[in-house]
Design a protein around this motif. Structure first.
Motif, PDB file in Angstrom:
ATOM      1  N   UNK A   1       1.315 -13.241  -8.775  1.00 17.77           N
ATOM      2  CA  UNK A   1       1.034 -12.840  -7.405  1.00 17.77           C
ATOM      3  C   UNK A   1       1.501 -11.398  -7.231  1.00 17.77           C
ATOM      4  N   UNK A   2       0.820 -10.668  -6.355  1.00 18.35           N
ATOM      5  CA  UNK A   2       1.137  -9.268  -6.132  1.00 18.35           C
ATOM      6  C   UNK A   2       1.081  -8.949  -4.645  1.00 18.35           C
ATOM      7  N   UNK A   3       1.884  -7.993  -4.242  1.00 20.71           N
ATOM      8  CA  UNK A   3       1.708  -7.470  -2.909  1.00 20.71           C
ATOM      9  C   UNK A   3       0.427  -6.642  -2.878  1.00 20.71           C
ATOM     10  N   UNK A   4      -0.204  -6.576  -1.725  1.00 23.57           N
ATOM     11  CA  UNK A   4      -1.522  -5.950  -1.646  1.00 23.57           C
ATOM     12  C   UNK A   4      -1.528  -4.496  -2.116  1.00 23.57           C
ATOM     13  N   UNK A   5      -0.453  -3.770  -1.858  1.00 21.43           N
ATOM     14  CA  UNK A   5      -0.451  -2.341  -2.161  1.00 21.43           C
ATOM     15  C   UNK A   5      -0.450  -2.026  -3.652  1.00 21.43           C
ATOM     16  N   UNK A   6      -0.167  -3.002  -4.495  1.00 16.12           N
ATOM     17  CA  UNK A   6      -0.130  -2.737  -5.942  1.00 16.12           C
ATOM     18  C   UNK A   6      -1.228  -3.476  -6.704  1.00 16.12           C
ATOM     19  N   UNK A   7      -1.992  -4.301  -6.017  1.00 12.33           N
ATOM     20  CA  UNK A   7      -3.056  -5.049  -6.692  1.00 12.33           C
ATOM     21  C   UNK A   7      -4.048  -4.085  -7.340  1.00 12.33           C
ATOM     22  N   UNK A   8      -4.380  -4.380  -8.586  1.00  9.58           N
ATOM     23  CA  UNK A   8      -5.293  -3.537  -9.335  1.00  9.58           C
ATOM     24  C   UNK A   8      -4.613  -2.376 -10.044  1.00  9.58           C
ATOM     25  N   UNK A   9      -3.337  -2.137  -9.731  1.00  9.45           N
ATOM     26  CA  UNK A   9      -2.611  -1.043 -10.375  1.00  9.45           C
ATOM     27  C   UNK A   9      -1.444  -1.542 -11.220  1.00  9.45           C
ATOM     28  N   UNK A  10      -0.778  -2.595 -10.766  1.00 11.28           N
ATOM     29  CA  UNK A  10       0.388  -3.141 -11.461  1.00 11.28           C
ATOM     30  C   UNK A  10       0.027  -4.469 -12.099  1.00 11.28           C
ATOM     31  N   UNK A  11       0.672  -4.761 -13.235  1.00 13.08           N
ATOM     32  CA  UNK A  11       0.483  -6.036 -13.910  1.00 13.08           C
ATOM     33  C   UNK A  11       1.837  -6.580 -14.332  1.00 13.08           C
TER      34      UNK A  11
ATOM     35  N   UNK B   1       0.410   1.372 -13.297  1.00 10.91           N
ATOM     36  CA  UNK B   1      -0.571   2.438 -13.520  1.00 10.91           C
ATOM     37  C   UNK B   1      -0.961   3.081 -12.199  1.00 10.91           C
ATOM     38  N   UNK B   2      -1.569   4.238 -12.301  1.00 12.49           N
ATOM     39  CA  UNK B   2      -2.037   4.964 -11.107  1.00 12.49           C
ATOM     40  C   UNK B   2      -0.939   5.053 -10.055  1.00 12.49           C
ATOM     41  N   UNK B   3       0.231   5.454 -10.485  1.00 18.84           N
ATOM     42  CA  UNK B   3       1.377   5.488  -9.584  1.00 18.84           C
ATOM     43  C   UNK B   3       1.176   6.501  -8.467  1.00 18.84           C
ATOM     44  N   UNK B   4       1.740   6.144  -7.309  1.00 20.46           N
ATOM     45  CA  UNK B   4       1.642   6.972  -6.116  1.00 20.46           C
ATOM     46  C   UNK B   4       3.050   7.337  -5.642  1.00 20.46           C
ATOM     47  N   UNK B   5       3.194   8.423  -4.902  1.00 21.70           N
ATOM     48  CA  UNK B   5       4.531   8.779  -4.381  1.00 21.70           C
ATOM     49  C   UNK B   5       5.165   7.637  -3.583  1.00 21.70           C
ATOM     50  N   UNK B   6       4.365   6.860  -2.895  1.00 25.75           N
ATOM     51  CA  UNK B   6       4.918   5.746  -2.113  1.00 25.75           C
ATOM     52  C   UNK B   6       5.431   4.593  -2.969  1.00 25.75           C
TER      53      UNK B   6
END
Length: 123
Positions: A59-69, A84-89
């Motif tokens: 399960x993932x929080x919405x803000x990291x879905x598709x970027x974190x595994x 992946x595709x890390x953001x400042x936030x």
């Protein structure tokens, strides 16, 4: 008791990648569901990702879905967070946690916590 030690944090530019690791010791790792949480300065600790004891459910929080595994290797007593595709936030201290009861997004379901590893993402 379960001891958890995180590693793999660091400083990257936006768009970059990091892989966090969390090694567990003390009790049978495969008996525990695992989670990753993070805490940014001045903010509450929040859920990032969770994985069941077998690795069959995540399960993932919405803000990291598709970027974190999130993944785990029970033979190595280790849980990973590929980011992946890390953001400042995404900048925060990242913590792994273990639950002997259930898995999911609720902090109070987790019994054991690591000391955290800092992730800093610059623009």
């Amino acid at each position: 008791q379960v001891q958890l030690v995180e590693s793999g944090g660091g400083s990257v530019q936006a768009g970059g990648s990091l892989r966090l690791s969390c090694v567990a010791s003390g009790r049978t790792f495969s008996h525990y569901h695992m989670g990753w949480f993070r805490q940014a300065p001045g903010k509450e600790r929040e859920f990032v990702a969770a994985i069941s004891w077998s690795g069959g459910s995540t399960d993932y929080t919405d803000s990291v879905k598709g970027r974190f595994t999130i993944s785990r290797d029970n033979a190595k007593n280790t849980v990973y967070l590929q980011m992946n595709s890390l953001k400042p936030e995404d900048t925060a201290v990242y913590y792994c946690a273990a639950s002997g009861r259930t898995w999911g997004a609720r902090l109070y379901d987790y019994d054991y916590w690591g000391q955290g590893t800092q992730v800093t993402v610059s623009p």
